[in-house]
Design a protein around this motif. Structure first.
Motif, PDB file in Angstrom:
ATOM      1  N   GLU A 169       0.858  -1.181   0.000  1.00  0.00           N
ATOM      2  CA  GLU A 169       0.000   0.000   0.000  1.00  0.00           C
ATOM      3  C   GLU A 169       0.903   1.243   0.000  1.00  0.00           C
ATOM      4  N   LEU A 170       0.637   2.144  -0.943  1.00  0.00           N
ATOM      5  CA  LEU A 170       1.433   3.371  -1.013  1.00  0.00           C
ATOM      6  C   LEU A 170       0.628   4.521  -0.427  1.00  0.00           C
ATOM      7  N   PRO A 171       1.297   5.622  -0.080  1.00  0.00           N
ATOM      8  CA  PRO A 171       0.532   6.796   0.351  1.00  0.00           C
ATOM      9  C   PRO A 171      -0.380   7.250  -0.789  1.00  0.00           C
ATOM     10  N   GLU A 172      -1.324   8.098  -0.469  1.00  0.00           N
ATOM     11  CA  GLU A 172      -2.249   8.569  -1.499  1.00  0.00           C
ATOM     12  C   GLU A 172      -1.461   9.178  -2.670  1.00  0.00           C
ATOM     13  N   GLY A 173      -1.843   8.812  -3.880  1.00  0.00           N
ATOM     14  CA  GLY A 173      -1.076   9.241  -5.053  1.00  0.00           C
ATOM     15  C   GLY A 173      -1.207  10.725  -5.325  1.00  0.00           C
ATOM     16  N   PRO A 174      -0.426  11.214  -6.291  1.00  0.00           N
ATOM     17  CA  PRO A 174      -0.460  12.642  -6.594  1.00  0.00           C
ATOM     18  C   PRO A 174      -1.777  13.058  -7.235  1.00  0.00           C
ATOM     19  N   ARG A 175      -2.069  14.352  -7.157  1.00  0.00           N
ATOM     20  CA  ARG A 175      -3.247  14.902  -7.848  1.00  0.00           C
ATOM     21  C   ARG A 175      -2.840  15.287  -9.265  1.00  0.00           C
ATOM     22  N   PRO A 176      -3.786  15.281 -10.184  1.00  0.00           N
ATOM     23  CA  PRO A 176      -3.453  15.646 -11.567  1.00  0.00           C
ATOM     24  C   PRO A 176      -2.833  17.033 -11.695  1.00  0.00           C
ATOM     25  N   SER A 177      -3.197  17.935 -10.788  1.00  0.00           N
ATOM     26  CA  SER A 177      -2.642  19.289 -10.883  1.00  0.00           C
ATOM     27  C   SER A 177      -1.265  19.395 -10.231  1.00  0.00           C
ATOM     28  N   GLN A 220      11.879  19.120 -15.713  1.00  0.00           N
ATOM     29  CA  GLN A 220      12.702  19.082 -16.907  1.00  0.00           C
ATOM     30  C   GLN A 220      13.767  20.166 -16.761  1.00  0.00           C
ATOM     31  N   LEU A 221      14.801  20.096 -17.579  1.00  0.00           N
ATOM     32  CA  LEU A 221      15.843  21.108 -17.510  1.00  0.00           C
ATOM     33  C   LEU A 221      15.681  22.094 -18.643  1.00  0.00           C
ATOM     34  N   SER A 222      15.970  23.343 -18.340  1.00  0.00           N
ATOM     35  CA  SER A 222      15.915  24.359 -19.379  1.00  0.00           C
ATOM     36  C   SER A 222      17.256  24.403 -20.106  1.00  0.00           C
ATOM     37  N   GLY A 223      17.202  24.634 -21.422  1.00  0.00           N
ATOM     38  CA  GLY A 223      18.436  24.845 -22.183  1.00  0.00           C
ATOM     39  C   GLY A 223      19.199  26.010 -21.575  1.00  0.00           C
ATOM     40  N   GLY A 224      18.459  27.036 -21.202  1.00  0.00           N
ATOM     41  CA  GLY A 224      18.992  28.100 -20.375  1.00  0.00           C
ATOM     42  C   GLY A 224      19.879  29.096 -21.074  1.00  0.00           C
ATOM     43  N   SER A 225      19.989  30.253 -20.447  1.00  0.00           N
ATOM     44  CA  SER A 225      20.895  31.281 -20.942  1.00  0.00           C
ATOM     45  C   SER A 225      21.568  31.951 -19.754  1.00  0.00           C
ATOM     46  N   THR A 226      21.375  31.375 -18.572  1.00  0.00           N
ATOM     47  CA  THR A 226      21.906  32.003 -17.358  1.00  0.00           C
ATOM     48  C   THR A 226      23.019  31.140 -16.752  1.00  0.00           C
ATOM     49  N   GLY A 227      23.576  31.616 -15.657  1.00  0.00           N
ATOM     50  CA  GLY A 227      24.717  30.955 -15.028  1.00  0.00           C
ATOM     51  C   GLY A 227      24.471  29.510 -14.643  1.00  0.00           C
ATOM     52  N   VAL A 228      23.269  29.197 -14.192  1.00  0.00           N
ATOM     53  CA  VAL A 228      22.953  27.808 -13.850  1.00  0.00           C
ATOM     54  C   VAL A 228      21.667  27.404 -14.574  1.00  0.00           C
ATOM     55  N   PRO A 229      21.551  26.100 -14.938  1.00  0.00           N
ATOM     56  CA  PRO A 229      20.334  25.667 -15.630  1.00  0.00           C
ATOM     57  C   PRO A 229      19.115  25.875 -14.735  1.00  0.00           C
ATOM     58  N   LYS A 230      17.988  26.178 -15.358  1.00  0.00           N
ATOM     59  CA  LYS A 230      16.751  26.366 -14.600  1.00  0.00           C
ATOM     60  C   LYS A 230      15.938  25.078 -14.650  1.00  0.00           C
ATOM     61  N   LEU A 231      15.135  24.869 -13.607  1.00  0.00           N
ATOM     62  CA  LEU A 231      14.321  23.648 -13.537  1.00  0.00           C
ATOM     63  C   LEU A 231      12.867  23.976 -13.857  1.00  0.00           C
ATOM     64  N   ILE A 232      12.277  23.099 -14.641  1.00  0.00           N
ATOM     65  CA  ILE A 232      10.957  23.344 -15.206  1.00  0.00           C
ATOM     66  C   ILE A 232       9.939  22.394 -14.581  1.00  0.00           C
ATOM     67  N   PRO A 233       9.027  22.917 -13.760  1.00  0.00           N
ATOM     68  CA  PRO A 233       8.050  22.023 -13.129  1.00  0.00           C
ATOM     69  C   PRO A 233       6.887  21.722 -14.072  1.00  0.00           C
ATOM     70  N   ARG A 234       6.673  20.461 -14.430  1.00  0.00           N
ATOM     71  CA  ARG A 234       5.569  20.090 -15.309  1.00  0.00           C
ATOM     72  C   ARG A 234       4.572  19.239 -14.522  1.00  0.00           C
ATOM     73  N   THR A 235       3.294  19.535 -14.696  1.00  0.00           N
ATOM     74  CA  THR A 235       2.265  18.816 -13.948  1.00  0.00           C
ATOM     75  C   THR A 235       1.744  17.621 -14.761  1.00  0.00           C
ATOM     76  N   HIS A 236       1.090  16.691 -14.072  1.00  0.00           N
ATOM     77  CA  HIS A 236       0.453  15.557 -14.772  1.00  0.00           C
ATOM     78  C   HIS A 236      -0.531  16.096 -15.805  1.00  0.00           C
ATOM     79  N   ASP A 237      -1.408  16.988 -15.362  1.00  0.00           N
ATOM     80  CA  ASP A 237      -2.439  17.551 -16.245  1.00  0.00           C
ATOM     81  C   ASP A 237      -1.849  18.142 -17.524  1.00  0.00           C
ATOM     82  N   ASP A 238      -0.869  19.030 -17.347  1.00  0.00           N
ATOM     83  CA  ASP A 238      -0.403  19.768 -18.529  1.00  0.00           C
ATOM     84  C   ASP A 238       0.400  18.875 -19.450  1.00  0.00           C
ATOM     85  N   TYR A 239       1.216  17.988 -18.877  1.00  0.00           N
ATOM     86  CA  TYR A 239       2.076  17.162 -19.731  1.00  0.00           C
ATOM     87  C   TYR A 239       1.248  16.111 -20.467  1.00  0.00           C
ATOM     88  N   ILE A 240       0.280  15.534 -19.777  1.00  0.00           N
ATOM     89  CA  ILE A 240      -0.555  14.518 -20.436  1.00  0.00           C
ATOM     90  C   ILE A 240      -1.373  15.168 -21.557  1.00  0.00           C
TER      91      ILE A 240
END
Ligand code: OOB
Length: 550
Positions: free
Chosen positions: A184-192, A198-218
């Motif tokens: 039994e696992l804890p309650e699963g994630p919500r679609p939102s 994901q990683l950004s190709g970026g143009s700054t000193g350090v790569p930026k991190l891209i938060p993608r949700t279940h809803d938007d990516y699906i």
């Protein structure tokens, strides 16, 4: 799913869509309340005996895949990985890549997608910035031992509790030991909820991190599957690094799972490995970057492999020249599809039934009728139709901000939520985008993105370097390569000493400058900034303007 009265607490540091937009995207049927964990379960129930993944000698049916994911999520949970924990995943094109990410999805833990080419500089940063609890690696790949890298990272990052190895684990945890009896696992994630970074190709000193949700990516998967006409009979070949957004989701392997098709993995994208696989598995669609397309086209002329199953060759990640694009259909006997996408969201495709001229001369049009596109001048005003300007976009699968990057977000997004892509485009009368150039300080090395500032910062750490400016130079094969202009403090060090220094600092090989030029000063813009345009022009005139310092 959340019931009435249940409060949705977003992950701290992840900007999200304003409620008004979220409601609109749900009402339009884009966000349907699915999660990745449920999606795989549903596919396994519907067509359990179909082949989901072919990798080397391994063939996994949807049922086997789904049950291995259950076992692995139980193993991860037993190890102490919890919902929302960040896990840096740096795996090659093996079946375990998908078992790992779906196990994390089911648990609600968040993969951070690193590329196999990343080294200690990038991995240390991803692990420490995301406060990752685990780091998942292959043992060795392409002559590199990831366990040595992991040992360093573990020393450097206090939050990191587990290094998990696909293959010979040595002193670390073996991935193969984590397939446990489902619990039994804890309650699963919500679609939102955020599903991964994901990683950004970026143009700054350090790569930026891209938060993608279940809803938007699906939603982006569903749209891509429809446009690329994938179904249960589709066979997708994953030849690019599996973690990259293009082979992951445009429609990529995740789109293939969405459609109930088969994903075939290639560890190496060379024609020697890939052509026999296309023939043996009857591959119908695959994705490459432009330099790889050129290699495949050359090779296909000389070889006699049966590539007749291939219906679509997708090319994207960097600009594909119209001249080479024209050769795809006559040489490979399949349709070219240009793909202009970004890990931040927006993906444009030429459509499979578009006239050949549109397919070879444009980079396609957006997935969604609700992808909003603006093309603006340097003051942020819309340009006249057909004119070139910077592409801004907003929509149901384009992020509203990077992870924990408030100051940068204020520059990279407009006040009303448009993402400033840094790409210079024009829109044709038919509504297709043509990429004309770039406003961001980035080099696109055949699809591999290099942020100039990141490399400059590493160069500045060298005691003999007074100042550094990294620019692109045109290249017939990669499209662009990198050139670092250096003002030395005194006598210039050997160029090889500088590149060795960057390697020792653990910078990914594709970011190491292809050429180094020593100069006394940098040309400046009217406002006193380094003029990279002038540096690029100077390069093309072969140092006519610059006086080398020795
Ligand atoms: C893809 O994603 P990223 O995040 O590695 O890079 C995005 C950037 C774009 O902003 C653009 O500058 C460039 O890569 N780009 C292209 C291009 N496709 C991407 N430039 C010209 N022509 C194209 N066809 O590269 C990516 C993500 C999903 C699907 C395809 C590519």
């Amino acid at each position: 799913m959340t019931g009435p009265g249940q409060e949705v607490v977003p992950l701290p540091g992840c900007p999200t869509w304003p409620e008004e937009f979220a409601t609109r995207y749900r009402q339009a049927g884009y966000w349907r309340g699915e999660t990745f964990g449920q999606m795989l379960r549903e596919r396994a129930q519907r067509h359990g005996e179909r082949t989901a993944i072919v990798a080397g000698n391994q063939r996994l049916s949807y049922r086997e895949f789904d049950s291995r994911v259950d076992q692995l999520s139980a193993g991860f949970y037993a190890l102490g990985i919890k919902p929302r924990d960040r896990v840096v995943v740096q795996l090659t094109n093996i079946a375990a890549f998908y078992e790992v990410i779906f196990a994390l999805f089911r648990l609600g833990a968040l993969p951070v997608f690193a590329l196999p080419a990343h080294r200690s500089s990038e991995i240390n940063y991803f692990c420490s910035f995301t406060e990752a609890v685990a780091y998942i690696i292959p043992d060795k790949h392409a002559g590199f031992d990831y366990r040595t890298l992991a040992a360093q990272v573990r020393e450097a990052v206090p939050t990191l509790q587990h290094v998990i190895v696909a293959g010979e684990a040595g002193s670390f945890t073996a991935l193969s030991d984590l397939y446990a009896s489902p619990t039994e696992l804890p309650e699963g994630p919500r679609p939102s909820d955020v599903a991964f970074f994901q990683l950004s190709g970026g143009s700054t000193g350090v790569p930026k991190l891209i938060p993608r949700t279940h809803d938007d990516y699906i939603y982006s998967l569903r749209g891509s599957v429809e446009i690329c006409q994938l179904d249960g009979s589709s066979v997708y070949l994953c030849a690019l690094p599996a973690a990259h957004n293009f082979p992951l989701s445009s429609p990529g392997v995740l789109g293939t799972f969405y459609a109930g098709g088969t994903a075939v993995m290639a560890l190496n994208p060379s024609p020697d490995e890939v052509f026999p696989l296309i023939a043996r598995e009857r591959v119908t669609i695959t994705a490459v970057v432009p330099p790889l397309a050129m290699i495949w086209l050359e090779s296909a002329k000389a070889r006699r492999h049966d590539l007749s199953s291939l219906r679509v060759l997708q090319v994207g990640g960097a600009k594909f020249s119209a001249e080479v694009a024209r050769r795809v259909r006559p040489t490979l006997g399949c349709t070219l599809q240009q793909v202009f996408g970004m890990a931040e969201g927006l993906v444009n495709y030429t459509r499979l039934d578009d006239p050949e001229e549109i397919i070879v001369t444009t980079q396609g049009r957006p997935i969604s009728p609700d992808d909003e596109i603006r093309v603006v001048d340097e003051d942020g005003h819309d340009v006249a139709p057909g004119e070139t300007g910077q592409l801004l976009t907003r929509g149901p699968y384009t992020i509203r901000g990077y992870y924990k990057a408030e100051a940068h977000n204020a520059r990279a997004f407009t006040a009303d939520g448009f993402y400033c892509t840094g790409d210079l485009v024009r829109v044709t009368p038919e509504g297709y985008l043509v990429v004309e150039g770039r406003a961001k300080d980035q080099i696109n090395r055949g699809g591999d993105k290099v942020a100039a500032e990141e490399v400059e910062n590493h160069l500045l750490a060298h005691p003999a370097v007074h100042d550094a400016a990294v620019v692109s130079m045109p290249d017939p094969f990669l499209g662009e390569r990198t050139c670092a202009f250096i003002i030395p403090r005194e006598a210039p060090p050997p160029a090889a000493a500088l590149t060795a220094f960057l390697r020792e600092r653990g910078l990914a090989a594709f970011k190491i400058p292809d050429r180094i030029e020593f100069v006394d000063s940098f040309p400046q813009t009217g406002v006193g900034k380094v003029s990279k345009k002038a540096l690029r022009e100077a390069l093309s005139r072969r140092n006519a303007v610059l006086t080398p310092s020795s």
